[in-house]
Write a protein that holds these residues in place. Structure first.
Motif, PDB file in Angstrom:
ATOM      1  N   ILE A 161      -5.158  15.309  -5.384  1.00  0.00           N
ATOM      2  CA  ILE A 161      -4.779  14.322  -6.403  1.00  0.00           C
ATOM      3  C   ILE A 161      -6.005  13.852  -7.207  1.00  0.00           C
ATOM      4  O   ILE A 161      -5.999  13.895  -8.444  1.00  0.00           O
ATOM      5  CB  ILE A 161      -4.083  13.105  -5.729  1.00  0.00           C
ATOM      6  CG1 ILE A 161      -2.887  13.561  -4.873  1.00  0.00           C
ATOM      7  CG2 ILE A 161      -3.694  12.050  -6.763  1.00  0.00           C
ATOM      8  CD1 ILE A 161      -1.758  14.219  -5.607  1.00  0.00           C
ATOM      9  N   ASN A 172       1.366  13.658  -3.079  1.00  0.00           N
ATOM     10  CA  ASN A 172       0.840  12.720  -2.073  1.00  0.00           C
ATOM     11  C   ASN A 172       1.940  11.742  -1.668  1.00  0.00           C
ATOM     12  O   ASN A 172       1.879  11.125  -0.613  1.00  0.00           O
ATOM     13  CB  ASN A 172      -0.391  11.962  -2.601  1.00  0.00           C
ATOM     14  CG  ASN A 172      -0.189  11.330  -3.972  1.00  0.00           C
ATOM     15  OD1 ASN A 172       0.783  11.629  -4.659  1.00  0.00           O
ATOM     16  ND2 ASN A 172      -1.100  10.476  -4.380  1.00  0.00           N
ATOM     17  N   ALA A 173       2.938  11.581  -2.523  1.00  0.00           N
ATOM     18  CA  ALA A 173       4.034  10.644  -2.248  1.00  0.00           C
ATOM     19  C   ALA A 173       5.071  11.304  -1.361  1.00  0.00           C
ATOM     20  O   ALA A 173       5.248  12.520  -1.390  1.00  0.00           O
ATOM     21  CB  ALA A 173       4.689  10.229  -3.551  1.00  0.00           C
ATOM     22  N   GLN A 232       3.411   5.489  -4.426  1.00  0.00           N
ATOM     23  CA  GLN A 232       2.356   4.658  -3.814  1.00  0.00           C
ATOM     24  C   GLN A 232       2.646   3.168  -4.092  1.00  0.00           C
ATOM     25  O   GLN A 232       3.796   2.799  -4.193  1.00  0.00           O
ATOM     26  CB  GLN A 232       0.961   5.069  -4.303  1.00  0.00           C
ATOM     27  CG  GLN A 232       0.495   6.427  -3.800  1.00  0.00           C
ATOM     28  CD  GLN A 232       0.945   7.573  -4.673  1.00  0.00           C
ATOM     29  OE1 GLN A 232       0.890   7.492  -5.880  1.00  0.00           O
ATOM     30  NE2 GLN A 232       1.388   8.658  -4.075  1.00  0.00           N
ATOM     31  N   ARG A 279       0.680  11.307   9.500  1.00  0.00           N
ATOM     32  CA  ARG A 279      -0.310  10.417  10.126  1.00  0.00           C
ATOM     33  C   ARG A 279       0.338   9.088  10.499  1.00  0.00           C
ATOM     34  O   ARG A 279       1.162   8.562   9.739  1.00  0.00           O
ATOM     35  CB  ARG A 279      -1.436  10.092   9.129  1.00  0.00           C
ATOM     36  CG  ARG A 279      -2.354  11.249   8.838  1.00  0.00           C
ATOM     37  CD  ARG A 279      -3.472  10.820   7.907  1.00  0.00           C
ATOM     38  NE  ARG A 279      -2.996  10.540   6.548  1.00  0.00           N
ATOM     39  CZ  ARG A 279      -3.784  10.152   5.555  1.00  0.00           C
ATOM     40  NH1 ARG A 279      -5.063   9.944   5.772  1.00  0.00           N
ATOM     41  NH2 ARG A 279      -3.308   9.953   4.350  1.00  0.00           N
ATOM     42  N   ASP A 300       4.778   3.230   0.670  1.00  0.00           N
ATOM     43  CA  ASP A 300       5.695   3.335   1.801  1.00  0.00           C
ATOM     44  C   ASP A 300       6.525   2.068   1.984  1.00  0.00           C
ATOM     45  O   ASP A 300       6.884   1.704   3.106  1.00  0.00           O
ATOM     46  CB  ASP A 300       4.942   3.654   3.112  1.00  0.00           C
ATOM     47  CG  ASP A 300       4.025   4.849   2.942  1.00  0.00           C
ATOM     48  OD1 ASP A 300       4.503   5.863   2.401  1.00  0.00           O
ATOM     49  OD2 ASP A 300       2.847   4.762   3.316  1.00  0.00           O
ATOM     50  N   VAL A 355      -1.952   3.569   4.944  1.00  0.00           N
ATOM     51  CA  VAL A 355      -2.390   4.880   5.447  1.00  0.00           C
ATOM     52  C   VAL A 355      -3.751   5.162   4.850  1.00  0.00           C
ATOM     53  O   VAL A 355      -3.984   4.882   3.685  1.00  0.00           O
ATOM     54  CB  VAL A 355      -1.430   6.016   5.013  1.00  0.00           C
ATOM     55  CG1 VAL A 355      -1.676   7.265   5.839  1.00  0.00           C
ATOM     56  CG2 VAL A 355       0.008   5.603   5.126  1.00  0.00           C
ATOM     57  N   GLY A 356      -4.644   5.710   5.635  1.00  0.00           N
ATOM     58  CA  GLY A 356      -5.978   6.010   5.121  1.00  0.00           C
ATOM     59  C   GLY A 356      -6.921   4.844   5.361  1.00  0.00           C
ATOM     60  O   GLY A 356      -6.554   3.830   5.961  1.00  0.00           O
ATOM     61  N   VAL A 410     -12.042   8.505   2.239  1.00  0.00           N
ATOM     62  CA  VAL A 410     -10.960   7.646   1.758  1.00  0.00           C
ATOM     63  C   VAL A 410      -9.720   7.826   2.641  1.00  0.00           C
ATOM     64  O   VAL A 410      -8.895   6.934   2.762  1.00  0.00           O
ATOM     65  CB  VAL A 410     -10.640   8.003   0.278  1.00  0.00           C
ATOM     66  CG1 VAL A 410      -9.414   7.260  -0.240  1.00  0.00           C
ATOM     67  CG2 VAL A 410     -11.850   7.703  -0.596  1.00  0.00           C
ATOM     68  N   GLY A 411      -9.641   8.984   3.291  1.00  0.00           N
ATOM     69  CA  GLY A 411      -8.422   9.285   4.040  1.00  0.00           C
ATOM     70  C   GLY A 411      -7.319   9.723   3.094  1.00  0.00           C
ATOM     71  O   GLY A 411      -6.183   9.278   3.191  1.00  0.00           O
ATOM     72  N   THR A 412      -7.663  10.589   2.130  1.00  0.00           N
ATOM     73  CA  THR A 412      -6.659  11.048   1.154  1.00  0.00           C
ATOM     74  C   THR A 412      -5.596  11.892   1.860  1.00  0.00           C
ATOM     75  O   THR A 412      -5.765  12.277   3.021  1.00  0.00           O
ATOM     76  CB  THR A 412      -7.287  11.925   0.039  1.00  0.00           C
ATOM     77  OG1 THR A 412      -7.645  13.192   0.617  1.00  0.00           O
ATOM     78  CG2 THR A 412      -8.502  11.277  -0.586  1.00  0.00           C
ATOM     79  N   THR A 413      -4.558  12.212   1.130  1.00  0.00           N
ATOM     80  CA  THR A 413      -3.512  13.072   1.685  1.00  0.00           C
ATOM     81  C   THR A 413      -3.927  14.545   1.610  1.00  0.00           C
ATOM     82  O   THR A 413      -3.170  15.412   2.038  1.00  0.00           O
ATOM     83  CB  THR A 413      -2.188  12.877   0.928  1.00  0.00           C
ATOM     84  OG1 THR A 413      -2.418  13.185  -0.449  1.00  0.00           O
ATOM     85  CG2 THR A 413      -1.682  11.444   1.055  1.00  0.00           C
ATOM     86  N   TRP A 455       0.837  -1.214   0.000  1.00  0.00           N
ATOM     87  CA  TRP A 455       0.000   0.000   0.000  1.00  0.00           C
ATOM     88  C   TRP A 455       0.870   1.263   0.000  1.00  0.00           C
ATOM     89  O   TRP A 455       0.507   2.264   0.612  1.00  0.00           O
ATOM     90  CB  TRP A 455      -0.919  -0.001   1.223  1.00  0.00           C
ATOM     91  CG  TRP A 455      -2.106  -0.899   1.111  1.00  0.00           C
ATOM     92  CD1 TRP A 455      -3.291  -0.622   0.464  1.00  0.00           C
ATOM     93  CD2 TRP A 455      -2.278  -2.200   1.677  1.00  0.00           C
ATOM     94  NE1 TRP A 455      -4.163  -1.674   0.592  1.00  0.00           N
ATOM     95  CE2 TRP A 455      -3.579  -2.658   1.332  1.00  0.00           C
ATOM     96  CE3 TRP A 455      -1.448  -3.040   2.438  1.00  0.00           C
ATOM     97  CZ2 TRP A 455      -4.062  -3.903   1.720  1.00  0.00           C
ATOM     98  CZ3 TRP A 455      -1.947  -4.275   2.819  1.00  0.00           C
ATOM     99  CH2 TRP A 455      -3.236  -4.695   2.461  1.00  0.00           C
ATOM    100  N   LEU A 462      -2.860   0.352  -3.969  1.00  0.00           N
ATOM    101  CA  LEU A 462      -3.539   1.656  -4.036  1.00  0.00           C
ATOM    102  C   LEU A 462      -3.844   2.031  -5.484  1.00  0.00           C
ATOM    103  O   LEU A 462      -4.305   3.129  -5.771  1.00  0.00           O
ATOM    104  CB  LEU A 462      -2.657   2.749  -3.411  1.00  0.00           C
ATOM    105  CG  LEU A 462      -2.525   2.747  -1.888  1.00  0.00           C
ATOM    106  CD1 LEU A 462      -1.488   3.784  -1.450  1.00  0.00           C
ATOM    107  CD2 LEU A 462      -3.865   3.043  -1.215  1.00  0.00           C
ATOM    108  N   VAL A 494      -8.374   3.906  -2.786  1.00  0.00           N
ATOM    109  CA  VAL A 494      -7.198   3.855  -3.651  1.00  0.00           C
ATOM    110  C   VAL A 494      -6.780   5.280  -3.991  1.00  0.00           C
ATOM    111  O   VAL A 494      -7.493   6.228  -3.674  1.00  0.00           O
ATOM    112  CB  VAL A 494      -7.532   3.098  -4.964  1.00  0.00           C
ATOM    113  CG1 VAL A 494      -7.798   1.631  -4.688  1.00  0.00           C
ATOM    114  CG2 VAL A 494      -8.727   3.723  -5.685  1.00  0.00           C
ATOM    115  N   THR A 495      -5.645   5.397  -4.660  1.00  0.00           N
ATOM    116  CA  THR A 495      -5.294   6.711  -5.188  1.00  0.00           C
ATOM    117  C   THR A 495      -5.835   6.800  -6.618  1.00  0.00           C
ATOM    118  O   THR A 495      -6.454   5.854  -7.114  1.00  0.00           O
ATOM    119  CB  THR A 495      -3.771   6.968  -5.091  1.00  0.00           C
ATOM    120  OG1 THR A 495      -3.541   8.351  -5.391  1.00  0.00           O
ATOM    121  CG2 THR A 495      -2.967   6.094  -6.042  1.00  0.00           C
TER     122      THR A 495
END
Ligand code: IMP
Length: 435
Positions: A132, A38-39, A222, A301, A13, A271-272, A125-128, A11, A226, A236-237
């Motif tokens: 994006i 976002n990365a 990512q 986070r 990282d 994350v998210g 979604v818990g986006t950054t 996912w 994702l 997802v992204t």
């Protein structure tokens, strides 16, 4: 014409930054092909730590041309700040090239992303929060601005004036302030002026490098789980981190790819929001998070932590056609008495070994584990697989067997030197044209 794609198998990282950086000495060009700020790539070089969001990790090497490809969405303000940070720390940024066709993240994209997440409440979604999704959305809807548009005030005015009324209506409906055409045109034109020296036709840059026989590294952001198409939609992204994304977003064809290196950690993080069958909620999980510094590079986070899951691994290896794997952060598992490896799921009373394409099936999955004896001693100083504790070797061998692809590097610490290198598979070379 060797082109190597580096792709995350989990996912995100997974430590792709360290892998790219490790291989960078051998390559002439590193290309980012999707995602945006976002990365977050953390690269440790000697005593210095660099946190990068847009520039490819190879930027730390003076011999490397760093390319931000057409598939990336660029927040110009982030890019300018990053270039200035690097220059201030003595890094030469003159070889950072940005595709003229990359799409621009505008302030209204960021505002829409944040307002929408707020509106979704528990379903978010818990986006950054970097805009994006709305930027890729506008790209697909043919409403986007591309980097080259920043160079022409007339074009900017026309395109912003066309897009903005709808954006402001939406923002107002979600209780967020709107924008004016004038302020956006001024801001965008200033970005263009500052960044013009970095603009290029990235496809021809990459193609010329390959024609010369230079080694090009295409760096994914990512991870596979994702991916907009292959991840657990909608959590997802909005881009394609899989190896195929390197073709569309990096300007190469599938037959130009020689190696697809998959990068994974010895455990899982996410994350998210979204399903995460092997997630840990106990002290073991908290210990891994702490030792592994599992906090988002971009958002800060805390990352959710879990056991390694071989079900999505087998899927990721298939859709990326991986030729080799890098295993990161094995050292973080030292000191855990029993290490669990998810080998299958139980879904509605049935054993399932294939990654389900249905998000709802995945949310009902219970992991089936195989247990491995852990090892006590730290392994930071180990440099050959044979010197790892036997229990660690058994765990690595099990991961390799599930992947069905050789693990070529095992990372035992954040520094470049803290890496176990195994025999490197020779690159596949394609036949040349008949005379
Ligand atoms: P977005 O990419 O900001 O739209 O976020 C969509 C999902 O992808 C969220 O779950 C984010 O937490 C996740 N995500 C985006 N970028 C990264 C990354 O670099 N690492 C890990 N998760 C990420």
């Amino acid at each position: 014409m060797p082109a190597t794609v580096i792709v995350g198998l989990q996912w995100g990282d997974e430590g792709k930054g360290k892998t790219t950086d490790f291989l960078a000495e051998q390559v002439a060009m590193v290309v980012r092909y999707q995602g945006g700020d976002n990365a977050g790539h953390t690269v440790v070089a000697g005593t210095e730590t660099f946190k990068l969001q847009l520039c490819p990790s190879g930027v730390l090497y003076p011999h490397i041309t760093s390319v931000i490809g057409n598939g990336v969405v660029v927040n110009p303000a982030t890019l300018i700040a990053e270039l200035e940070m690097l220059a201030a720390r003595g890094i030469d940024v003159s070889k950072v090239r940005v595709s003229r066709s990359a799409h621009v993240i505008m302030p209204y994209h960021v505002a829409l992303d944040r307002a929408n997440e707020g509106r979704l409440g528990g379903a978010r979604v818990g986006t950054t929060g970097r805009g994006i999704g709305p930027t890729y959305g506008d790209r697909a809807w043919r409403l986007g601005l591309r980097m080259e548009d920043l160079l022409d005030r007339e074009v900017l005015r026309e395109r912003i004036a066309r897009a903005l009324p709808d954006k402001n209506l939406l923002l107002e409906a979600m209780g967020a302030p709107g924008f004016t055409v004038d302020e956006l045109v001024d801001q965008a034109a200033a970005w263009g002026e500052r960044l013009a020296q970095h603009f290029d036709d990235s496809t021809w840059l990459v193609q010329d490098a390959l024609r010369r026989g230079d080694h090009v590294l295409l760096e994914g952001a990512q991870g596979t789980l994702l991916d907009l198409d292959h991840g657990s939609y909608p959590f997802v992204t909005s881009s394609n981190p899989v190896a195929g994304g390197a073709c569309t977003g990096g300007g190469i064809g599938p037959l130009q790819v020689d190696e697809v290196i998959g990068v994974m950690k010895a455990y899982s993080t996410r994350v998210g929001s979204g399903p995460f069958p092997t997630e840990l909620f106990d002290d073991v999980g908290r210990g891994i998070a702490e030792r592994g510094h599992e906090f988002g590079t971009v958002t800060g986070r805390p990352r959710r932590v879990g056991w390694f899951d071989t079900v999505p691994l087998r899927y990721a290896v298939a859709v990326n056609s991986n030729s080799a794997i890098v295993l990161n952060k094995l050292d973080i598992l030292s000191g855990i008495k029993t290490i669990r490896l998810c080998v299958a799921y139980e879904i509605d009373g049935k054993r399932v070994e294939t990654w389900p394409s249905s998000g709802s099936a995945l949310s009902r999955a219970t992991p089936i584990y195989e247990d491995f004896e852990g090892w006590e001693q730290p392994i930071h100083d180990v440099r050959s697989l044979g010197d790892l504790p036997e229990a660690a070797r058994r765990y690595v061998a099990a991961l390799e067997e599930h992947a069905g692809v050789p693990i070529v590097f095992v990372s035992v610490g954040p520094e470049r030197t803290q890496t176990i290198e195994r025999a490197w598979r020779p690159m596949r070379h394609r036949p040349t044209m008949p005379a």
